[in-house]
Design a protein around this motif. Structure first.
Motif, PDB file in Angstrom:
ATOM      1  N   GLU A 248       0.807  -1.205   0.033  1.00 31.88           N
ATOM      2  CA  GLU A 248      -0.047   0.022  -0.036  1.00 31.88           C
ATOM      3  C   GLU A 248       0.797   1.223   0.180  1.00 31.88           C
ATOM      4  O   GLU A 248       0.410   2.360  -0.700  1.00 31.88           O
ATOM      5  CB  GLU A 248      -1.090  -0.119   1.246  1.00 31.88           C
ATOM      6  CG  GLU A 248      -2.008  -1.182   1.222  1.00 31.88           C
ATOM      7  CD  GLU A 248      -1.656  -2.537   1.442  1.00 31.88           C
ATOM      8  OE1 GLU A 248      -2.274  -3.500   1.248  1.00 31.88           O
ATOM      9  OE2 GLU A 248      -0.226  -2.656   1.907  1.00 31.88           O
ATOM     10  N   VAL A 251       2.619   1.582  -3.348  1.00 29.79           N
ATOM     11  CA  VAL A 251       1.410   2.226  -4.586  1.00 29.79           C
ATOM     12  C   VAL A 251       1.206   3.636  -4.277  1.00 29.79           C
ATOM     13  O   VAL A 251       1.221   4.715  -5.259  1.00 29.79           O
ATOM     14  CB  VAL A 251       0.381   1.411  -4.410  1.00 29.79           C
ATOM     15  CG1 VAL A 251      -1.018   2.207  -5.441  1.00 29.79           C
ATOM     16  CG2 VAL A 251       0.494  -0.047  -4.984  1.00 29.79           C
ATOM     17  N   GLU A 255       2.073   6.634  -6.817  1.00 27.89           N
ATOM     18  CA  GLU A 255       1.032   7.604  -7.391  1.00 27.89           C
ATOM     19  C   GLU A 255       1.528   8.748  -7.198  1.00 27.89           C
ATOM     20  O   GLU A 255       1.272   9.844  -8.044  1.00 27.89           O
ATOM     21  CB  GLU A 255      -0.053   7.367  -6.521  1.00 27.89           C
ATOM     22  CG  GLU A 255      -0.764   6.032  -7.154  1.00 27.89           C
ATOM     23  CD  GLU A 255      -2.266   5.590  -6.264  1.00 27.89           C
ATOM     24  OE1 GLU A 255      -3.183   5.500  -7.289  1.00 27.89           O
ATOM     25  OE2 GLU A 255      -2.347   5.519  -5.060  1.00 27.89           O
ATOM     26  N   LEU A 271       4.682   1.787 -11.300  1.00 27.11           N
ATOM     27  CA  LEU A 271       3.292   1.560 -10.583  1.00 27.11           C
ATOM     28  C   LEU A 271       2.344   0.555 -10.924  1.00 27.11           C
ATOM     29  O   LEU A 271       1.860  -0.359 -10.324  1.00 27.11           O
ATOM     30  CB  LEU A 271       2.439   3.092 -10.792  1.00 27.11           C
ATOM     31  CG  LEU A 271       1.006   2.857 -10.269  1.00 27.11           C
ATOM     32  CD1 LEU A 271       1.201   2.708  -8.894  1.00 27.11           C
ATOM     33  CD2 LEU A 271       0.513   4.296 -10.543  1.00 27.11           C
ATOM     34  N   ILE A 275       1.225  -3.133  -8.964  1.00 25.76           N
ATOM     35  CA  ILE A 275      -0.028  -3.878  -8.809  1.00 25.76           C
ATOM     36  C   ILE A 275      -0.104  -5.121  -9.718  1.00 25.76           C
ATOM     37  O   ILE A 275      -0.756  -5.947  -9.188  1.00 25.76           O
ATOM     38  CB  ILE A 275      -0.934  -2.718  -9.347  1.00 25.76           C
ATOM     39  CG1 ILE A 275      -0.769  -1.456  -8.429  1.00 25.76           C
ATOM     40  CG2 ILE A 275      -2.472  -3.370  -9.237  1.00 25.76           C
ATOM     41  CD1 ILE A 275      -1.875  -0.222  -9.085  1.00 25.76           C
ATOM     42  N   LEU A 295      -7.653  -1.520  -8.092  1.00 29.95           N
ATOM     43  CA  LEU A 295      -6.281  -1.813  -8.294  1.00 29.95           C
ATOM     44  C   LEU A 295      -6.069  -1.851  -9.835  1.00 29.95           C
ATOM     45  O   LEU A 295      -5.040  -1.528 -10.387  1.00 29.95           O
ATOM     46  CB  LEU A 295      -5.772  -2.885  -7.431  1.00 29.95           C
ATOM     47  CG  LEU A 295      -5.363  -2.532  -5.906  1.00 29.95           C
ATOM     48  CD1 LEU A 295      -5.062  -3.882  -5.218  1.00 29.95           C
ATOM     49  CD2 LEU A 295      -4.480  -1.348  -5.930  1.00 29.95           C
ATOM     50  N   LYS A 298      -6.270   1.045 -11.955  1.00 28.83           N
ATOM     51  CA  LYS A 298      -4.903   1.904 -11.611  1.00 28.83           C
ATOM     52  C   LYS A 298      -3.890   1.543 -12.485  1.00 28.83           C
ATOM     53  O   LYS A 298      -3.183   1.917 -13.001  1.00 28.83           O
ATOM     54  CB  LYS A 298      -4.781   1.926 -10.102  1.00 28.83           C
ATOM     55  CG  LYS A 298      -5.436   2.865  -9.202  1.00 28.83           C
ATOM     56  CD  LYS A 298      -4.827   2.774  -7.753  1.00 28.83           C
ATOM     57  CE  LYS A 298      -5.806   3.774  -6.938  1.00 28.83           C
ATOM     58  NZ  LYS A 298      -5.319   3.895  -5.658  1.00 28.83           N
ATOM     59  N   MET A 299      -3.774  -0.006 -12.389  1.00 30.84           N
ATOM     60  CA  MET A 299      -2.789  -0.696 -13.228  1.00 30.84           C
ATOM     61  C   MET A 299      -2.725  -0.326 -14.513  1.00 30.84           C
ATOM     62  O   MET A 299      -1.970   0.062 -15.267  1.00 30.84           O
ATOM     63  CB  MET A 299      -2.561  -2.074 -12.832  1.00 30.84           C
ATOM     64  CG  MET A 299      -1.616  -3.065 -13.466  1.00 30.84           C
ATOM     65  SD  MET A 299      -1.950  -4.710 -13.423  1.00 30.84           S
ATOM     66  CE  MET A 299      -3.326  -4.875 -14.634  1.00 30.84           C
TER      67      MET A 299
END
Length: 437
Positions: A248, A251, A255, A271, A275, A295, A298-299
């Motif tokens: 966490e 990431v 970010e 990043l 993930i 996730l 985001k990936m």
């Protein structure tokens, strides 16, 4: 009424002036280092509250208590005497900001400084770090005053005191205080074997804060003072990845960098990779993250951005292809299980059984299609490499095999021109697959 007030005030002032003469015998005893006599006189005179009608009363009290705090015969009361001595000294400063009596009673702050320092080191040796930190905060404050008043300590700062305060602040997770102390040392370019961690701490802190200016300032300063240290060659991305204590945190750190520098290929890729590992290469027994869908978004956003920034790099495309291939494989298992049910029931298979199989196959093909979309891009890039190395050959073979299988699967239900098209693509990739064996 006004006249009475003035008269009363004048009486008080006169009384105070007269009482101030009581300080002189104590002062004389202290100046001749006759602490026993000074304490005897202090105990007698301080019983009267008028003793503290002037600031001098408080610094005398501080002097006596500071001396007692260092007296090994009174070690049991050292903490109490030290705290009371500091309280009295702070009261003296409050009542007389000019500290005009300090030259006479300069041993008061110096002995408090020595007592807090010694006790703080003792706490460090017994691993009582929070207590040590609280003491070294006082040590630094007192050392700053001693240096400013030119009492026993050379300047510009007490490097040992500030160093300990910074280390202890960081040990006890008081990072803002750690930065304050470490900055004082770093800005003076204090150096030595133990001081490298001062610069390392500042670099890590500003990397986490995504403060490029200060990150570079202290990284370059550390490199200048410790040229043999590999630490100061690391970039901000290295710290975001290697300095994180959890997935966490990693990431979140990445970010921050991506938000600050959205066109940074390496940050976006890092990043996406972080993930990807969590979603697709979890250790056996690890539960699927509760926020897996979030996730995944985001990936994919990060990997697509990395691909947009540098379309000549394979890694973002390969990761997206592998991710959807993993999802397709999971869906394939569901499809095969549903198919077995239909086959085992034969004519007795219900409409619900058949629909479950159809839905599973549709989901399988949908995931596979996204994998194939990325694999075809990768295959096109690898096919143009003049002299591929062994790694590239292995990648190309796996990709070609997956694509051949994909076009076989979708070709089964195709008709007409599409069936011909898919059959040709299946043959194309199967040929590549076999050629790379």
């Amino acid at each position: 009424m006004k006249k009475k007030i003035t008269l009363f005030a004048s009486i008080l002032l006169a009384g105070s002036a007269v009482y101030a003469q009581k300080y002189d015998p104590i002062k004389g005893a202290l100046l001749t280092n006759n602490i026993t006599e000074a304490r005897k006189l202090y105990d007698k005179e301080s019983a009267n509250e008028k003793f503290f009608s002037k600031p001098e009363g408080y610094i005398i009290k501080s002097y006596i208590l500071a001396f007692d705090a260092l007296d090994s015969a009174k070690a049991g009361d050292a903490e109490k005497n030290r705290e009371a001595g500091l309280e009295a000294f702070n009261k003296y400063k409050e009542l007389d900001p000019t500290m005009k009596d300090l030259d006479t009673y300069k041993n008061a702050p110096y002995q408090l400084y020595a007592s807090y320092f010694n006790s703080g080191v003792s706490d460090i040796n017994t691993k009582n770090y929070e207590a040590a930190y609280n003491k070294f905060k006082n040590v630094v404050d007192l050392s700053d005053l001693l240096i400013a008043k030119k009492i026993n300590l050379p300047g510009p700062i007490d490097t040992n005191a500030v160093y300990y305060a910074g280390v202890l602040a960081e040990t006890n997770k008081h990072m803002e205080d750690a930065v304050k102390y470490n900055t004082r040392l770093a800005d003076l370019k204090i150096t030595g074997p133990n001081y490298e961690q001062v610069y390392q701490s500042l670099v890590r802190y500003y990397a986490g804060k995504n403060d490029d200016a200060n990150f570079e300032k202290y990284r370059k300063l550390g490199k200048e003072l410790y040229p043999q240290s590999e630490f100061f060659n690391y970039n901000k991305l290295d710290f975001a990845i290697g300095g994180s204590n959890s997935f966490e945190e990693k990431v979140a750190n990445l970010e921050k960098i991506v938000t600050a520098t959205p066109e940074d290929y390496k940050a976006n890729l890092a990043l996406g990779e972080a993930i990807f590992e969590k979603l697709n290469r979890a250790k056996e027994g690890d539960a699927k993250p509760a926020n897996a869908a979030e996730l995944e978004t985001k990936m994919l956003t990060a990997l697509k951005k990395a691909n947009a920034v540098n379309g000549n790099e394979l890694q973002p495309i390969l990761l997206m292809g592998d991710h959807f291939m993993t999802k397709a494989s999971a869906q394939e298992e569901e499809m095969r299980n549903a198919e077995k049910v239909v086959d085992s029931k034969g004519a007795k298979a219900t409409a619900a059984d058949k629909q479950k199989f159809a839905d599973a196959k549709k989901a399988y093909v949908a995931e596979y299609a996204q994998a194939a979309e990325n694999f075809e891009k990768a295959a096109d890039m690898l096919g143009k490499v003049a002299q591929p190395d062994n790694v590239q050959k292995r990648q190309y073979r796996v990709i070609a095999g997956n694509l051949a299988q994909y076009y076989f699967v979708i070709g089964q239900d195709a008709t007409g021109a599409n069936k011909t098209k898919y059959s040709a693509l299946e043959k194309k990739y199967d040929t590549i697959y076999k050629s790379l064996k």
